[in-house]
Design a protein around this motif. Structure first.
Motif, mmCIF file in Angstrom:
data_model
loop_
_atom_site.group_PDB
_atom_site.id
_atom_site.type_symbol
_atom_site.label_atom_id
_atom_site.label_comp_id
_atom_site.label_asym_id
_atom_site.label_seq_id
_atom_site.Cartn_x
_atom_site.Cartn_y
_atom_site.Cartn_z
ATOM 1 N N SER A 160 31.695 32.466 40.879
ATOM 2 C CA SER A 160 31.796 33.768 40.230
ATOM 3 C C SER A 160 30.460 34.487 40.231
ATOM 4 O O SER A 160 30.376 35.694 40.476
ATOM 5 C CB SER A 160 32.316 33.598 38.795
ATOM 6 O OG SER A 160 32.361 34.834 38.123
ATOM 7 N N ALA A 161 29.376 33.750 39.957
ATOM 8 C CA ALA A 161 28.044 34.352 39.951
ATOM 9 C C ALA A 161 27.642 34.836 41.336
ATOM 10 O O ALA A 161 26.871 35.778 41.473
ATOM 11 C CB ALA A 161 27.025 33.345 39.430
ATOM 12 N N HIS A 162 28.194 34.198 42.365
ATOM 13 C CA HIS A 162 27.930 34.605 43.744
ATOM 14 C C HIS A 162 28.928 35.666 44.234
ATOM 15 O O HIS A 162 28.967 35.965 45.431
ATOM 16 C CB HIS A 162 27.991 33.395 44.677
ATOM 17 C CG HIS A 162 26.731 32.582 44.688
ATOM 18 N ND1 HIS A 162 26.448 31.656 43.709
ATOM 19 C CD2 HIS A 162 25.672 32.558 45.539
ATOM 20 C CE1 HIS A 162 25.283 31.086 43.978
ATOM 21 N NE2 HIS A 162 24.788 31.621 45.075
ATOM 22 N N GLN A 163 29.730 36.180 43.310
ATOM 23 C CA GLN A 163 30.732 37.204 43.650
ATOM 24 C C GLN A 163 31.760 36.684 44.645
ATOM 25 O O GLN A 163 32.217 37.415 45.521
ATOM 26 C CB GLN A 163 30.055 38.472 44.187
ATOM 27 C CG GLN A 163 29.079 39.099 43.213
ATOM 28 C CD GLN A 163 28.412 40.349 43.764
ATOM 29 O OE1 GLN A 163 28.778 40.854 44.822
ATOM 30 N NE2 GLN A 163 27.422 40.849 43.051
ATOM 31 N N ARG A 164 32.127 35.424 44.494
ATOM 32 C CA ARG A 164 33.176 34.839 45.334
ATOM 33 C C ARG A 164 34.349 34.435 44.450
ATOM 34 O O ARG A 164 34.754 33.275 44.397
ATOM 35 C CB ARG A 164 32.634 33.645 46.119
ATOM 36 C CG ARG A 164 31.562 33.988 47.139
ATOM 37 C CD ARG A 164 31.968 35.132 48.079
ATOM 38 N NE ARG A 164 33.254 34.935 48.714
ATOM 39 C CZ ARG A 164 33.409 34.364 49.906
ATOM 40 N NH1 ARG A 164 32.351 33.950 50.575
ATOM 41 N NH2 ARG A 164 34.617 34.231 50.429
ATOM 42 N N ILE A 165 34.876 35.439 43.777
ATOM 43 C CA ILE A 165 36.025 35.208 42.896
ATOM 44 C C ILE A 165 37.221 34.710 43.696
ATOM 45 O O ILE A 165 38.056 33.950 43.195
ATOM 46 C CB ILE A 165 36.389 36.506 42.144
ATOM 47 C CG1 ILE A 165 35.163 37.046 41.394
ATOM 48 C CG2 ILE A 165 37.525 36.261 41.161
ATOM 49 C CD1 ILE A 165 34.656 36.158 40.321
ATOM 50 N N ASP A 166 37.334 35.158 44.951
ATOM 51 C CA ASP A 166 38.462 34.748 45.778
ATOM 52 C C ASP A 166 38.486 33.234 45.987
ATOM 53 O O ASP A 166 39.557 32.610 45.959
ATOM 54 C CB ASP A 166 38.437 35.474 47.124
ATOM 55 C CG ASP A 166 37.126 35.256 47.865
ATOM 56 O OD1 ASP A 166 36.063 35.269 47.215
ATOM 57 O OD2 ASP A 166 37.162 35.083 49.098
ATOM 58 N N LEU A 167 37.312 32.633 46.173
ATOM 59 C CA LEU A 167 37.249 31.179 46.334
ATOM 60 C C LEU A 167 37.586 30.466 45.029
ATOM 61 O O LEU A 167 38.231 29.412 45.026
ATOM 62 C CB LEU A 167 35.854 30.774 46.812
ATOM 63 C CG LEU A 167 35.422 31.320 48.171
ATOM 64 C CD1 LEU A 167 34.019 30.846 48.512
ATOM 65 C CD2 LEU A 167 36.402 30.925 49.263
ATOM 66 N N GLN A 168 37.147 31.035 43.919
ATOM 67 C CA GLN A 168 37.477 30.464 42.612
ATOM 68 C C GLN A 168 38.984 30.511 42.372
ATOM 69 O O GLN A 168 39.587 29.533 41.908
ATOM 70 C CB GLN A 168 36.738 31.223 41.515
ATOM 71 C CG GLN A 168 36.964 30.662 40.117
ATOM 72 C CD GLN A 168 36.286 31.511 39.056
ATOM 73 O OE1 GLN A 168 35.869 32.635 39.305
ATOM 74 N NE2 GLN A 168 36.168 30.978 37.856
ATOM 75 N N GLN A 169 39.608 31.623 42.711
ATOM 76 C CA GLN A 169 41.049 31.760 42.532
ATOM 77 C C GLN A 169 41.809 30.822 43.465
ATOM 78 O O GLN A 169 42.862 30.287 43.106
ATOM 79 C CB GLN A 169 41.470 33.212 42.794
ATOM 80 C CG GLN A 169 40.909 34.227 41.827
ATOM 81 C CD GLN A 169 41.503 34.103 40.441
ATOM 82 O OE1 GLN A 169 42.462 33.371 40.220
ATOM 83 N NE2 GLN A 169 40.946 34.821 39.489
ATOM 84 N N THR A 170 41.280 30.600 44.651
ATOM 85 C CA THR A 170 41.917 29.670 45.584
ATOM 86 C C THR A 170 41.936 28.260 45.000
ATOM 87 O O THR A 170 42.915 27.521 45.163
ATOM 88 C CB THR A 170 41.178 29.669 46.932
ATOM 89 O OG1 THR A 170 41.174 30.992 47.476
ATOM 90 C CG2 THR A 170 41.857 28.731 47.920
#
Length: 286
Positions: A160-170
């Motif tokens: 999330s801090a790296h602006q990779r919410i998509d990977l977190q949601q995956t």
């Protein structure tokens, strides 16, 4: 005296890739929410036929109450999202400062969660009139699964801090689909109520492994070194995170309270009926 140059913020384009990451994050959030709701509706008839309305009500009740263990949370994960993002924006970032605090602080939270969940299992089962061994076992296994999820939340906060919410949601999607598949497999093999807890643990490990893999591609392992434990970082993260944790805990209590009231004062069968209706509503709303 040098002239002051004013720059219109609207004329400054966002960093390269920022818009793409934002779109991916929003789209993945909706996709995960929709797929999870649809998955719950699809699996429910099978669970009802295998467990019966009473045991299905027990399962729904307990899976909605386990998140109450988040009351043990000290706010390190929500604070990590903020402080790590700030650190990454510096000319000479030191990500090990917030990461070490969150990592070792979260282990303290996990110990508290395991103690509270394990010790309260017999009392919770008795309170709802289901003091059999399978119910107690399910509570204990769900507690372990929740503890694993709390640890993997650290990796999700890094993404999330790296602006990779998509990977977190995956990672969340992986956990939901693996859990559903294992639950179906366990019941088809003749497993009882307690075996569903094993499916939750395996799914939590699968989702955590995905988040860990993607996190390690962004931040090296040394970032979690205990050398990053500094009193200033600990004080700053705890001071900001505890208030975020209190707000989240209040929301969890509200969400699970309806099933708890029905299970205690009405019947476990009505918990099953209420859950089915609520799942259809969530799917339609999505």
């Amino acid at each position: 005296m040098e002239p002051v140059v004013r720059v219109d913020a609207a004329s400054c384009p966002p960093p390269a890739g920022a818009q793409t990451r934002f779109i991916r994050g929003v789209a993945s959030g909706y996709a995960v929410k929709l797929s999870t709701a649809a998955l719950g509706v699809l699996v429910t008839p099978f669970l009802l036929s295998r467990l019966g309305s009473r045991d299905f009500g027990v399962y729904v009740l307990l899976t909605s109450l386990i998140p109450w263990l988040a009351l043990m949370d000290l706010g390190f994960v929500p604070a990590l999202r903020i402080h790590l993002a700030r650190e990454l924006g510096k000319a000479r970032p030191r990500p090990e400062l917030p990461l070490a605090v969150a990592w070792y602080g979260q282990w303290l939270v996990i110990v508290l969660v395991l103690i509270a969940g394990t010790c309260s299992a017999p009392h919770v089962a008795t309170f709802f009139g289901t003091g059999d061994s399978q119910t107690i076992l399910l509570i204990q296994l769900l507690t372990i699964a929740f503890a694993v999820t709390k640890l993997s939340d650290v990796f999700g906060a890094v993404l999330s801090a790296h602006q990779r919410i998509d990977l977190q949601q995956t990672g969340r999607a992986v956990q939901s689909w693996v859990r559903a598949g294992l639950i179906v497999a366990a019941l088809m093999l003749g497993g009882e109520l307690g075996s569903l807890g094993l499916a939750w643990i395996a799914a939590a490990l699968a989702g955590g492994a995905w988040l860990l893999f993607r996190t390690w591609q962004l931040i090296p392992a040394r970032a979690f070194s205990p050398t990053g434990l500094e009193s200033a970082s600990l004080t700053a993260m705890f001071s900001s995170g505890i208030w975020l944790s209190i707000g989240a805990a209040a929301g969890l209590l509200i969400v699970g309270a309806d099933r708890a009231i029905i299970g205690r004062f009405v019947s476990l069968e009505d918990v099953a009926r209420f859950s089915i209706t609520a799942s259809l509503y969530v799917l339609a709303e999505t």
